[in-house]
Structures are given as C-alpha cells and as structure tokens.
Write a protein that holds these residues in place. Structure first.
Motif, mmCIF file in Angstrom:
data_model
loop_
_atom_site.group_PDB
_atom_site.id
_atom_site.type_symbol
_atom_site.label_atom_id
_atom_site.label_comp_id
_atom_site.label_asym_id
_atom_site.label_seq_id
_atom_site.Cartn_x
_atom_site.Cartn_y
_atom_site.Cartn_z
ATOM 1 N N LYS A 14 0.805 -1.214 0.000
ATOM 2 C CA LYS A 14 0.000 0.000 0.000
ATOM 3 C C LYS A 14 0.838 1.265 0.000
ATOM 4 O O LYS A 14 0.366 2.333 -0.394
ATOM 5 N N ASP A 18 -2.172 1.826 -4.261
ATOM 6 C CA ASP A 18 -3.349 1.831 -3.386
ATOM 7 C C ASP A 18 -4.362 0.781 -3.846
ATOM 8 O O ASP A 18 -5.023 0.958 -4.872
ATOM 9 N N PRO A 19 -4.533 -0.319 -3.106
ATOM 10 C CA PRO A 19 -5.464 -1.365 -3.523
ATOM 11 C C PRO A 19 -6.926 -0.950 -3.387
ATOM 12 O O PRO A 19 -7.803 -1.586 -3.995
ATOM 13 N N GLU A 20 -7.210 0.082 -2.604
ATOM 14 C CA GLU A 20 -8.595 0.548 -2.500
ATOM 15 C C GLU A 20 -9.040 1.240 -3.785
ATOM 16 O O GLU A 20 -10.216 1.210 -4.135
ATOM 17 N N VAL A 21 -8.096 1.842 -4.481
ATOM 18 C CA VAL A 21 -8.396 2.452 -5.779
ATOM 19 C C VAL A 21 -8.463 1.378 -6.868
ATOM 20 O O VAL A 21 -9.176 1.542 -7.861
ATOM 21 N N ASP A 22 -7.764 0.274 -6.642
ATOM 22 C CA ASP A 22 -7.654 -0.765 -7.670
ATOM 23 C C ASP A 22 -7.828 -2.160 -7.061
ATOM 24 O O ASP A 22 -6.876 -2.938 -6.966
ATOM 25 N N PRO A 23 -9.051 -2.509 -6.647
ATOM 26 C CA PRO A 23 -9.278 -3.852 -6.093
ATOM 27 C C PRO A 23 -8.934 -4.937 -7.117
ATOM 28 O O PRO A 23 -9.309 -4.850 -8.292
ATOM 29 N N TRP A 25 -6.150 -5.506 -8.424
ATOM 30 C CA TRP A 25 -5.035 -5.092 -9.261
ATOM 31 C C TRP A 25 -5.355 -5.205 -10.759
ATOM 32 O O TRP A 25 -4.479 -5.467 -11.581
ATOM 33 N N ARG A 159 2.735 4.671 3.363
ATOM 34 C CA ARG A 159 1.392 5.169 3.628
ATOM 35 C C ARG A 159 0.967 4.918 5.070
ATOM 36 O O ARG A 159 -0.111 5.310 5.473
ATOM 37 N N HIS A 160 1.784 4.237 5.844
ATOM 38 C CA HIS A 160 1.321 3.809 7.163
ATOM 39 C C HIS A 160 2.376 4.070 8.229
ATOM 40 O O HIS A 160 2.767 3.193 8.982
ATOM 41 N N GLN A 269 -6.925 9.196 -7.602
ATOM 42 C CA GLN A 269 -6.841 9.940 -6.350
ATOM 43 C C GLN A 269 -5.564 10.780 -6.408
ATOM 44 O O GLN A 269 -4.592 10.386 -7.051
ATOM 45 N N SER A 274 -1.691 6.165 -6.465
ATOM 46 C CA SER A 274 -2.970 5.931 -7.123
ATOM 47 C C SER A 274 -2.789 5.366 -8.528
ATOM 48 O O SER A 274 -1.850 5.721 -9.251
#
Length: 311
Positions: A14, A18-23, A25, A159-160, A269, A274
């Motif tokens: 991440k 960003d896997p939330e933008v691209d479930p 992959w 990111r974390h 994003q 992103s």
C-alpha cells in the motif's frame, strides 16, 4: 546504459500502490501490459521486469498471471527485509524464492534486499554476509538496498507511518553509508560481494548525492545498479535535464530503471500511489524514456532459468 526496465515498485504494498483504488489489481495489470507494449515498440530486446513485490506473495503473482501480465514481462522480482520488517527469518530466503518459482516459469530477481542499522551496525554487517551466502548463485540479480541512508529531513515513502511505529524509522538506516557519506561497518565487506551483488539506490529530483554515489559505487566494484525515473517528476520544470544528468552519470553501470509514481494531478486519487486516470499516459512516459536512453539497440539480458541459477 539501461539493461532492464521495471514497471512500478512494490505494487502489492500500500505504500506504493493503493489497492482501494484498484481492487484485484485490474488497473495495475492493464498498466503493465500497456507499458510493456510501449517499451517493446521502442526497443524490442530490452528486458522487462515486473515491479518487485513486497511482501513475497505467490498468490499475487498468480493473480497477475491470470490477467495475462506475465506474458508481457521477462522476469519477476521480489523484495525482502527479514531482519527489519518481514515476519520470517533470514535463512528462509531460498524458500521464499522457491515459492515464486513454483508459480511462474520466469526468472526471479531480488531487486531489493537489505538490513538497517537502526539497532546496531553489527546487525547489518551480519545480514550482508548471510544474504550473500544465501542468494549468490541462487538468483540472476541481487540488488542491495541501499548505498545511502535516507536523509532525516526527507519523508520515507510509506502510507502507514503511524501503524509502523518505531519500525518507520528503520527506513532511515538502510544505507552502507550514513547520511553524511561516511561508511558503516558493513561497507568494508561489500566489495567482497561484488559484482554478484548490485545496489539499489533511488535518486530524488536533483539529488545532491549523485556524483558522490557514482564514486562510491565504482570504489565498491558495483556493476549492476537499480534506480528509478519518476513519472511524477517528469512534470517538474527542466525534468528532462535532470533525467539526462542522472542517466549520464550512471552510464558506466548496467542499470535497471524502475518507472513509477503517479503525478497527483493524473491519478484517480491525488496521490503517487494511485492508479492513473489514463494508463496510456504512463505507457507513453515509459516509451519516451526508453527512446531517449536506450533507443532500438538494446541487448537482452540472458534469460537464465531458475534451475540454471542454482546449478
């Protein structure tokens, strides 16, 4: 000058994609296939490598294989830091490699492996020697991360930060050299590992360390270097002048270039992790960089099989 290109950095992490933008992959898979085609159109023999994965996850490779991505590359890559972030011990390295070899016929490169001096320089000294013992002759490429410590005034690419806690600060102690350029204990042993071990060193835009880095790389006997050309940086003023300066300085090395980092204004994003709004734009950047620094006459890296690497 350039022996290989990589499409992104740690796409299953991440901190970099960003896997939330691209479930699933799906967008990353499309990105790689488009970029691979663009590179091939400019230089048909240039070796193309999948972005190095971290964590080492055979399921991720199988997912991309199902989307046809592995047909567009010549090698896959893994990153591992068992003495700092991974939940496995350093002697497990051969098993981690074998897990990926089991799900692909492609060569497996190790394009980032390293040990921080966060706790003690002696830990890095041990880690370098043990890594060399475990990986030399086992994989076709090994890139030690990194030559320099990350300057404390720069943010680490993650990111974390809060979730990592004190582990975040290990990012700043990965170099063989301290921020001021003085060598650590492990540095004195690195020349014993070259040219089998290369270096991975990222250079920021107009990086003040570039010329000194070249001197150190030559002093240590490094032949293989991995670095990056940032798509995001390509929108800066005089970006091509910086890219030219960087690549000219590195012309004596066999360079693997990683293309990555989404410009904020071109992402779905506004963040460098992103997926892009228009993946063809990333492919165009890759093609343009290959046209500028490779041309059409690249010599392919010998496609060494995993079994040949072990022999």
């Amino acid at each position: 000058m350039i022996e290989a290109v990589k499409f992104w950095n740690e796409p299953n992490n991440k901190s970099h994609w960003d896997p939330e933008v691209d479930p699933g992959w799906v967008k990353y898979a499309e990105l790689v296939k488009l970029a691979s085609a663009a590179v091939k159109a400019e230089s048909s023999q240039l070796t193309k490598v999948l972005g190095g994965i971290s964590p080492i996850d055979p399921g991720f490779i199988q997912n991309l294989a199902g989307q046809g991505v592995l047909e567009a590359v010549d090698a896959v890559a893994v990153h591992g830091f068992p003495l700092d972030w991974n939940h496995w011990q350093i002697h497990i390295w051969p098993e981690r490699i074998a897990e990926i070899e089991a799900v692909t016929h492609l060569p497996v490169w190790v394009t980032e492996v390293g040990v921080s001096t966060f706790g003690a320089e002696e830990v890095q000294e041990f880690g370098l020697k043990r890594t060399a013992e475990l990986l030399r002759g086992r994989v076709p490429r090994i890139h030690w991360y990194s030559l320099y410590d990350l300057p404390k005034a720069w943010p680490a690419t993650t990111r974390h930060r809060e979730a990592e806690g004190s582990s975040y600060y290990r990012h700043y102690y990965m170099g063989l050299l301290r921020e001021d350029g003085t060598p650590k204990l492990a540095c004195r042993h690195f020349a014993d590992c070259t040219p089998d071990l290369g270096i991975c060193q990222w250079f920021h835009y107009e990086d003040h360390r570039l010329e000194d880095a070249v001197r150190w790389l030559k002093k240590l006997g490094v032949k293989k270097l991995r670095t990056g050309l940032s798509w995001a940086d390509s929108f800066r003023p005089d970006a091509d002048a910086w890219f030219d300066r960087q690549m000219l300085a590195l012309e004596d090395f066999d360079v693997t270039v990683t293309f990555c980092f989404t410009p904020e204004h071109r992402g779905l994003q506004p963040h460098h992790t992103s997926a892009p709004q228009v993946p063809e734009e990333f492919a165009e950047f890759c093609g343009r960089m290959v046209r500028r620094y490779v041309g059409g006459s690249a010599t392919p890296v010998e496609q060494e099989s995993p079994l040949a690497a072990v022999a």
